[in-house]
Design a protein around this motif. Structure first.
Motif, PDB file in Angstrom:
ATOM      1  N   TYR A 124      70.926   7.969  -4.705  1.00 16.07           N
ATOM      2  CA  TYR A 124      71.773   8.196  -3.539  1.00 16.07           C
ATOM      3  C   TYR A 124      70.909   8.292  -2.285  1.00 16.07           C
ATOM      4  CZ  TYR A 124      74.089   9.993  -7.723  1.00 16.07           C
ATOM      5  OH  TYR A 124      74.554  10.139  -9.000  1.00 16.07           O
ATOM      6  N   LEU A 125      71.515   7.994  -1.143  1.00 15.10           N
ATOM      7  CA  LEU A 125      70.802   8.044   0.132  1.00 15.10           C
ATOM      8  C   LEU A 125      71.451   9.082   1.043  1.00 15.10           C
ATOM      9  CD1 LEU A 125      68.652   6.757   2.034  1.00 15.10           C
ATOM     10  CD2 LEU A 125      70.469   5.225   2.828  1.00 15.10           C
ATOM     11  N   ILE A 151      65.791  10.895   1.061  1.00 14.39           N
ATOM     12  CA  ILE A 151      66.025  11.485   2.380  1.00 14.39           C
ATOM     13  C   ILE A 151      65.541  10.528   3.463  1.00 14.39           C
ATOM     14  CG2 ILE A 151      65.580  13.442   3.894  1.00 14.39           C
ATOM     15  CD1 ILE A 151      67.151  14.143   1.368  1.00 14.39           C
ATOM     16  N   LEU A 152      66.401  10.286   4.450  1.00 15.34           N
ATOM     17  CA  LEU A 152      66.050   9.441   5.595  1.00 15.34           C
ATOM     18  C   LEU A 152      66.383  10.207   6.870  1.00 15.34           C
ATOM     19  CD1 LEU A 152      66.963   5.672   6.039  1.00 15.34           C
ATOM     20  CD2 LEU A 152      66.943   7.270   7.924  1.00 15.34           C
ATOM     21  N   LEU A 153      65.402  10.358   7.740  1.00 11.35           N
ATOM     22  CA  LEU A 153      65.614  11.052   9.011  1.00 11.35           C
ATOM     23  C   LEU A 153      65.566  10.058  10.165  1.00 11.35           C
ATOM     24  CD1 LEU A 153      63.444  14.308   8.682  1.00 11.35           C
ATOM     25  CD2 LEU A 153      65.816  13.912   7.963  1.00 11.35           C
ATOM     26  N   ALA A 172      59.845  11.300   2.603  1.00  8.42           N
ATOM     27  CA  ALA A 172      61.077  10.895   3.290  1.00  8.42           C
ATOM     28  C   ALA A 172      60.792   9.652   4.126  1.00  8.42           C
ATOM     29  CB  ALA A 172      61.582  12.030   4.178  1.00  8.42           C
ATOM     30  N   ILE A 173      61.848   9.004   4.561  1.00  6.06           N
ATOM     31  CA  ILE A 173      61.726   7.852   5.457  1.00  6.06           C
ATOM     32  C   ILE A 173      62.049   8.330   6.866  1.00  6.06           C
ATOM     33  CG2 ILE A 173      62.638   5.567   6.015  1.00  6.06           C
ATOM     34  CD1 ILE A 173      63.383   5.369   3.012  1.00  6.06           C
ATOM     35  N   HIS A 174      61.208   7.969   7.818  1.00  9.56           N
ATOM     36  CA  HIS A 174      61.387   8.406   9.201  1.00  9.56           C
ATOM     37  C   HIS A 174      61.565   7.188  10.109  1.00  9.56           C
ATOM     38  CE1 HIS A 174      60.019  12.608   8.385  1.00  9.56           C
ATOM     39  NE2 HIS A 174      59.341  12.003   7.420  1.00  9.56           N
TER      40      HIS A 174
END
Length: 382
Positions: A124-125, A151-153, A172-174
């Motif tokens: 899941y995203l 996790i994507l911020l 996480a992806i930023h």
């Protein structure tokens, strides 16, 4: 007698020799002609349309091309032309076996074997649009999501590296662009073919209290109740606008409600059913593919989108709902307003608020015009 026998065969042998000579000459002429024309000969072979609509097989140097050849083997000479109409748009000239139409957000190493990069693939995203001032709150929220969630911020203040004070931030992806909203980010970075690896996509605000929320249990209830578009129930406080999204303490999930008199023209339509708010929506990958196409490039606040989400699932009043037993609190932190600009004596938040309302009207008008145009074409065809 012997002499007479020999003299009788001589004319026959002469005729046969002449035929051989003539045949040989004709063979040389025909062979030369074929040798000259053969390299430019092109044969058209039709394959099933599901594979390749047509393939031009060129004869090079008088020999059929090997099925194991590649363009590099032929240099500047003609290679079989490929056209596959069933490939994605723009990839028709590629053999189907090399086409990768979708991607993902899985993080990979720069070394080792590619098939050993991922020890675990998130299912899941979860995305948050954040400013650094809310880092401690987001840290608390992220802990409610297990390793099954990527996790994507989205950073609207340009500050990213400071988040590495949290261990989870390192995986996480930023994505950072100043002064943008989550729907601006979603339209540009969450294309359905980019996030198709994830079963569900959370697109959340940064000011949600999660003391009573567990992400894994939430997913279980969403699947159990067949919800394609959902949100956690909202605790009743000054951040509550709609009855539909208000948490009910006597059930796991609800899909309809009663609103103020005159608010609902149909009990199966928003805001009495088929409705969630845009602060904390959760989409299945199938629903998101539709919703993404409905997001307008220039309408960045997403106002009005919540009333139109029902367009993307059928029957909407059954597949859109609120999960009551996993609920959240809207803390109403006005961080978005602070990203505005003071103009004409108005505070930054006032300009943002006015833009939100204006976009809602614009979206409604565009949707109504699109419906009218489509239905008009249908009438003409009939």
């Amino acid at each position: 007698m012997g002499t007479m026998h020999r003299s009788g065969l001589a004319p026959r042998r002469t005729n046969e020799n002449a035929k051989v000579v003539i045949t040989t000459i004709l063979g040389i002429v025909v062979g030369t002609f074929i040798g000259i024309t053969l390299p430019s000969l092109s044969l058209k072979i039709n394959f099933p349309s599901a594979l390749i609509s047509s393939l031009d097989v060129a004869l090079s140097d008088g020999h059929l091309l090997s099925t194991h050849k590649s363009p590099e083997d032929f240099g500047s000479r003609k290679f079989p032309e490929i056209y596959v109409p069933t490939n994605p748009h723009g990839a028709e000239l590629l053999p189907p076996g090399i086409v990768v139409a979708k991607t993902d957000l899985y993080l990979r190493r720069l070394w080792g074997e590619p098939n050993e990069d991922l020890k675990k693939k998130p299912k899941y995203l979860v995305t948050f649009t954040v400013g650094f001032e809310q880092r401690n709150h987001i840290n608390t929220v992220v802990k409610k999501f297990s390793e099954d969630f990527q996790i994507l911020l989205f950073h609207y203040d340009g500050r990213t590296t400071e988040w590495d004070q949290f261990e989870w931030s390192k995986t996480a992806i930023h994505i950072s662009t100043r002064k943008q909203t989550k729907w601006w980010y979603a339209k540009r970075f969450l294309h359905p073919d980019v996030v198709s690896a994830y079963e569900y996509i959370f697109i959340w605000d940064e000011d949600l209290g999660v003391e009573h929320f567990n992400a894994d249990k939430y997913i279980e209830l969403v699947k159990k109740n067949g919800l394609e578009i959902s949100q956690p129930g909202l605790e009743a406080n000054n951040g509550l606008t709609w009855e539909m999204t208000k948490r009910r303490g006597d059930r796991e999930v609800h899909k309809n409600t009663k609103e103020k008199s005159g608010w609902c023209s149909d009990p199966h339509l928003p805001p009495c059913a088929a409705f969630v708010e845009i602060m904390a929506p959760v989409f299945s990958r199938e629903a998101w593919r539709c919703v993404w196409h409905m997001i307008q490039n220039d309408l960045v606040h997403g106002w009005g989108l919540d009333f139109a989400l029902r367009r993307c699932v059928e029957p909407a009043h059954e597949k859109i709902g609120v999960v009551d037993s996993q609920w959240i609190i809207h803390k109403v932190i006005p961080s978005l307003g602070s990203q505005g600009k003071s103009e004409n004596g108005k505070a930054p938040w006032q300009g943002v608020r006015e833009r939100c309302k204006k976009e809602w009207t614009m979206f409604q008008n565009r949707l109504a015009d699109a419906d009218k145009e489509y239905l008009g074409r249908m009438v003409v065809k009939e």
